[in-house]
Design a protein around this motif. Structure first.
Motif, PDB file in Angstrom:
ATOM      1  N   UNK A 176       0.801  -1.237   0.000  1.00 53.76           N
ATOM      2  CA  UNK A 176       0.000   0.000   0.000  1.00 53.76           C
ATOM      3  C   UNK A 176       0.823   1.271   0.000  1.00 53.76           C
ATOM      4  N   UNK A 177       2.041   1.199   0.577  1.00 56.74           N
ATOM      5  CA  UNK A 177       2.818   2.452   0.705  1.00 56.74           C
ATOM      6  C   UNK A 177       4.226   2.341   0.125  1.00 56.74           C
ATOM      7  N   UNK A 178       4.738   1.111  -0.018  1.00 60.26           N
ATOM      8  CA  UNK A 178       6.035   0.921  -0.671  1.00 60.26           C
ATOM      9  C   UNK A 178       7.251   1.140   0.220  1.00 60.26           C
ATOM     10  N   UNK A 179       7.094   1.850   1.318  1.00 63.14           N
ATOM     11  CA  UNK A 179       8.232   2.082   2.216  1.00 63.14           C
ATOM     12  C   UNK A 179       7.704   2.440   3.609  1.00 63.14           C
ATOM     13  N   UNK A 180       8.605   2.466   4.577  1.00 59.42           N
ATOM     14  CA  UNK A 180       8.249   2.893   5.936  1.00 59.42           C
ATOM     15  C   UNK A 180       9.315   3.891   6.405  1.00 59.42           C
ATOM     16  N   UNK A 181       8.856   4.975   7.028  1.00 56.05           N
ATOM     17  CA  UNK A 181       9.788   5.964   7.597  1.00 56.05           C
ATOM     18  C   UNK A 181       9.876   5.857   9.110  1.00 56.05           C
ATOM     19  N   UNK A 182       8.768   5.451   9.738  1.00 55.14           N
ATOM     20  CA  UNK A 182       8.710   5.415  11.210  1.00 55.14           C
ATOM     21  C   UNK A 182       8.043   4.109  11.640  1.00 55.14           C
ATOM     22  N   UNK A 183       8.672   3.411  12.560  1.00 54.23           N
ATOM     23  CA  UNK A 183       8.038   2.245  13.198  1.00 54.23           C
ATOM     24  C   UNK A 183       7.953   2.515  14.694  1.00 54.23           C
ATOM     25  N   UNK A 184       6.731   2.473  15.222  1.00 53.98           N
ATOM     26  CA  UNK A 184       6.541   2.585  16.672  1.00 53.98           C
ATOM     27  C   UNK A 184       6.080   1.224  17.180  1.00 53.98           C
ATOM     28  N   UNK A 185       6.888   0.615  18.024  1.00 55.39           N
ATOM     29  CA  UNK A 185       6.525  -0.679  18.614  1.00 55.39           C
ATOM     30  C   UNK A 185       5.840  -0.437  19.946  1.00 55.39           C
ATOM     31  N   UNK A 186       4.508  -0.219  19.874  1.00 56.45           N
ATOM     32  CA  UNK A 186       3.749   0.086  21.095  1.00 56.45           C
ATOM     33  C   UNK A 186       2.892  -1.093  21.548  1.00 56.45           C
ATOM     34  N   UNK A 187       2.728  -2.109  20.694  1.00 52.22           N
ATOM     35  CA  UNK A 187       1.934  -3.276  21.120  1.00 52.22           C
ATOM     36  C   UNK A 187       2.596  -3.886  22.344  1.00 52.22           C
ATOM     37  N   UNK A 188       1.810  -4.108  23.368  1.00 50.61           N
ATOM     38  CA  UNK A 188       2.379  -4.696  24.574  1.00 50.61           C
ATOM     39  C   UNK A 188       1.275  -5.173  25.486  1.00 50.61           C
ATOM     40  N   UNK A 189       1.623  -6.091  26.367  1.00 49.51           N
ATOM     41  CA  UNK A 189       0.662  -6.555  27.377  1.00 49.51           C
ATOM     42  C   UNK A 189       1.326  -6.480  28.745  1.00 49.51           C
ATOM     43  N   UNK A 190       0.485  -6.302  29.758  1.00 51.19           N
ATOM     44  CA  UNK A 190       0.953  -6.192  31.141  1.00 51.19           C
ATOM     45  C   UNK A 190       0.296  -7.279  31.967  1.00 51.19           C
ATOM     46  N   UNK A 191       1.080  -7.985  32.745  1.00 52.98           N
ATOM     47  CA  UNK A 191       0.525  -8.979  33.666  1.00 52.98           C
ATOM     48  C   UNK A 191       1.212  -8.808  35.006  1.00 52.98           C
ATOM     49  N   UNK A 192       0.423  -8.880  36.082  1.00 48.13           N
ATOM     50  CA  UNK A 192       0.992  -8.827  37.430  1.00 48.13           C
ATOM     51  C   UNK A 192       0.929 -10.203  38.046  1.00 48.13           C
ATOM     52  N   UNK A 193       2.051 -10.713  38.474  1.00 50.26           N
ATOM     53  CA  UNK A 193       2.105 -11.958  39.239  1.00 50.26           C
ATOM     54  C   UNK A 193       3.465 -12.064  39.888  1.00 50.26           C
TER      55      UNK A 193
END
Ligand code: NAP
Length: 250
Positions: A81-98
């Motif tokens: 769709x865009x042919x290139x990438x200028x910025x990647x933000x790796x914000x996917x994340x999960x939090x678990x307390x144990x």
């Protein structure tokens, strides 16, 4: 605000919620085109509605970045769709307390798969699409990577790995791509809403250790993400930036 992101192509894992969605909103306002990555199509459609930016400015890519196949799907869709990438933000994340003694192998694996493996392999598949000078990767760490946090050792370990990965990639991809890590403290997002809903502490108790006297807002983290991604910020790579109301300054 003019971050100089006009015409930039940004991929934001976790762009359908919280910090990632706030970053998407700010980047679009600055003229960037964003691809929001998440697993839930419901959340993806809702995020596109919130952004209200039109298909030329915002697209949703449904993928699970905890698998290499999922990361490849993201890269392929963006390439088409865009042919290139200028910025990647790796914000996917999960939090678990144990506490350590309660962490099961599957739970440890899940946290590592999303927070570490997903960040690692999304970088791997997106880097070849970063063909123009000045591309930038922003990983989202946590204060939990910079200091001990009680009762969440697996999460702390995963975010420590994100910081170490950031530094390694900054060396390997300089000068072509800048790689930095933004480490928020507690921020008022659905992730924190879920923590508060568990009822173990209130938002006031959560805010208590912060020198600025409150938890953060998604836009306050998004602003730093956009600043780090900005071409004006061309001399920063390998940096680990705390955005935590002074929490780790103590
Ligand atoms: N909020 C805080 O207090 C805080 C503090 C420090 C660090 N952080 C870090 O900041 C980042 C963003 O957090 P947030 O508060 O914005 O969280 P959030 O509101 O829960 O959003 C998380 C996003 O990640 C996506 N995601 C989760 N697992 C995924 C997977 N396997 N594949 C693709 N997308 C996935 C979610 O979409 P789907 O569920 O639909 O996939 C959602 O878009 C995380 O890395 C978090 O660890 C947050």
């Amino acid at each position: 605000m003019n971050y100089g992101l006009g015409g930039k192509i940004a991929v934001i894992s976790g762009g359908t919620s919280g910090i990632g969605l706030a970053a998407a909103k700010m980047m679009i306002a600055d003229g960037a085109r964003v691809f929001l990555v998440g697993r839930s199509s419901e959340r993806g459609i809702s995020a596109l509605g919130i952004l209200d930016a039109g298909p030329e400015a915002a697209s949703f890519v449904q993928a699970d970045i905890s698998t290499v196949a999922g990361c490849r799907e993201v890269a392929e869709k963006v390439r088409q769709e865009a042919g290139r990438v200028d910025i990647l933000v790796n914000s996917a994340g999960i939090y678990r307390e144990d506490w350590l003694e309660l962490v099961r192998e599957e739970e440890f694996q899940e946290i590592m798969d999303v927070n570490v493996k997903g960040t690692f392999f999304l970088c791997q598949v997106i880097l070849p699409l970063m063909t123009e000078h000045g591309a930038s990767i922003i990983n989202i760490g946590s204060d939990a990577a910079l200091e001990g946090n009680y009762g969440c050792p697996a999460y702390c370990a995963s975010k420590g790995a994100v910081v170490a990965l950031t530094r390694a990639l900054a060396l390997d991809y300089a000068p072509r791509v800048r790689v930095n890590c933004v480490c928020p403290g507690d921020v008022a997002t659905p992730m924190v809403e879920r923590q508060l809903a568990a009822g173990d502490y209130t938002v006031e108790e959560m805010a208590e250790p912060y020198p600025l006297g409150r938890i953060g807002q998604p836009a306050e983290i998004a602003h730093v993400i956009c600043s780090v991604a900005s071409p004006l910020n061309s001399y920063m790579t390998g940096a680990v930036i705390a955005v935590d109301g002074g929490l780790t300054a103590k």
